[in-house]
Design an enzyme around this catalytic site. Structure first.
Site, PDB file in Angstrom:
ATOM      1  N   CYS A   1      43.069  42.184  35.888  1.00 26.48           N
ATOM      2  CA  CYS A   1      44.021  43.557  36.801  1.00 26.48           C
ATOM      3  C   CYS A   1      44.140  43.104  37.438  1.00 26.48           C
ATOM      4  CB  CYS A   1      42.901  44.178  37.206  1.00 26.48           C
ATOM      5  SG  CYS A   1      43.533  45.696  37.080  1.00 26.48           S
ATOM      6  N   HIS A   2      45.024  43.149  38.897  1.00 24.80           N
ATOM      7  CA  HIS A   2      45.898  42.801  40.034  1.00 24.80           C
ATOM      8  C   HIS A   2      45.471  41.736  40.663  1.00 24.80           C
ATOM      9  CE1 HIS A   2      46.959  46.809  39.932  1.00 24.80           C
ATOM     10  NE2 HIS A   2      47.907  46.206  40.344  1.00 24.80           N
TER      11      HIS A   2
END
Length: 180
Positions: free
Chosen positions: A106-107
């Site tokens: 994800c991030h």
């Protein structure tokens, strides 16, 4: 294998911590929660507070030498706080320097960008990070999971919570190669 999970106290996406954690345990490995402060970390279901988790070890008091691999869970807050902590960034970078595998979802690649370890690598992430990855010298791809073996270690990346099952399968394969 002893696997570090690095998460900031201020918030991590719960499923991106708990599902990989359980996958590591189910594979017979030892997951260890590492954070920037002792105590607990706060997890979130997107923007809603979820569970808290006890920190096992603190960055600055432990080193990559005591781990076989690193998992970086995402959520927006987690990598944003980690990339502002010099000790956390150095901890992440040291896995690359030692040739140990790293998995980020994800991030989480924001922390990799800050550690200056994406140059020359092909990886995926939450789509909003693509420009950051490109500006840091990496190649961003929109794939469920990407395994990159540029350099002495392998990097496993994934886009989002919906990809967590494939992410776990891929990093467990890479970790098994490392152990062999």
């Amino acid at each position: 294998m002893r696997i570090a999970f690095l998460a900031a106290p201020e918030g991590v996406e719960q499923i991106e911590l708990t599902d990989p954690w359980q996958a590591v345990k189910d594979a017979g490995h030892d997951p260890v929660l590492v954070s920037t402060k002792p105590g607990e970390i706060q997890a979130f279901h997107h923007l809603d507070k979820a569970d808290t988790f006890r920190v096992d070890e603190v960055v600055g008091e432990t080193s990559a030498d005591s781990f076989d691999a690193l998992v970086l869970p995402g959520g927006v807050a987690n990598p944003d706080f980690l990339r502002m902590d010099d000790r956390a960034v150095a901890f992440v970078k040291s896995f690359f320097e030692r040739g140990r595998p790293v998995a980020a979802i994800c991030h989480a690649p924001w922390t990799l960008v800050e550690a200056d370890v994406v140059r020359g690598r092909v990886l995926t992430s939450w789509p909003s990070l693509r420009t950051d990855i490109r500006n840091a010298g990496g190649t961003w791809v929109d794939e469920q999971v990407k395994v990159c073996d540029h350099g002495p270690n392998k990097l496993v990346t994934s886009r989002k919570p919906d990809d967590v099952k494939a992410f776990c399968e891929a990093f467990l394969d890479v970790f098994a190669e490392q152990a062999a």
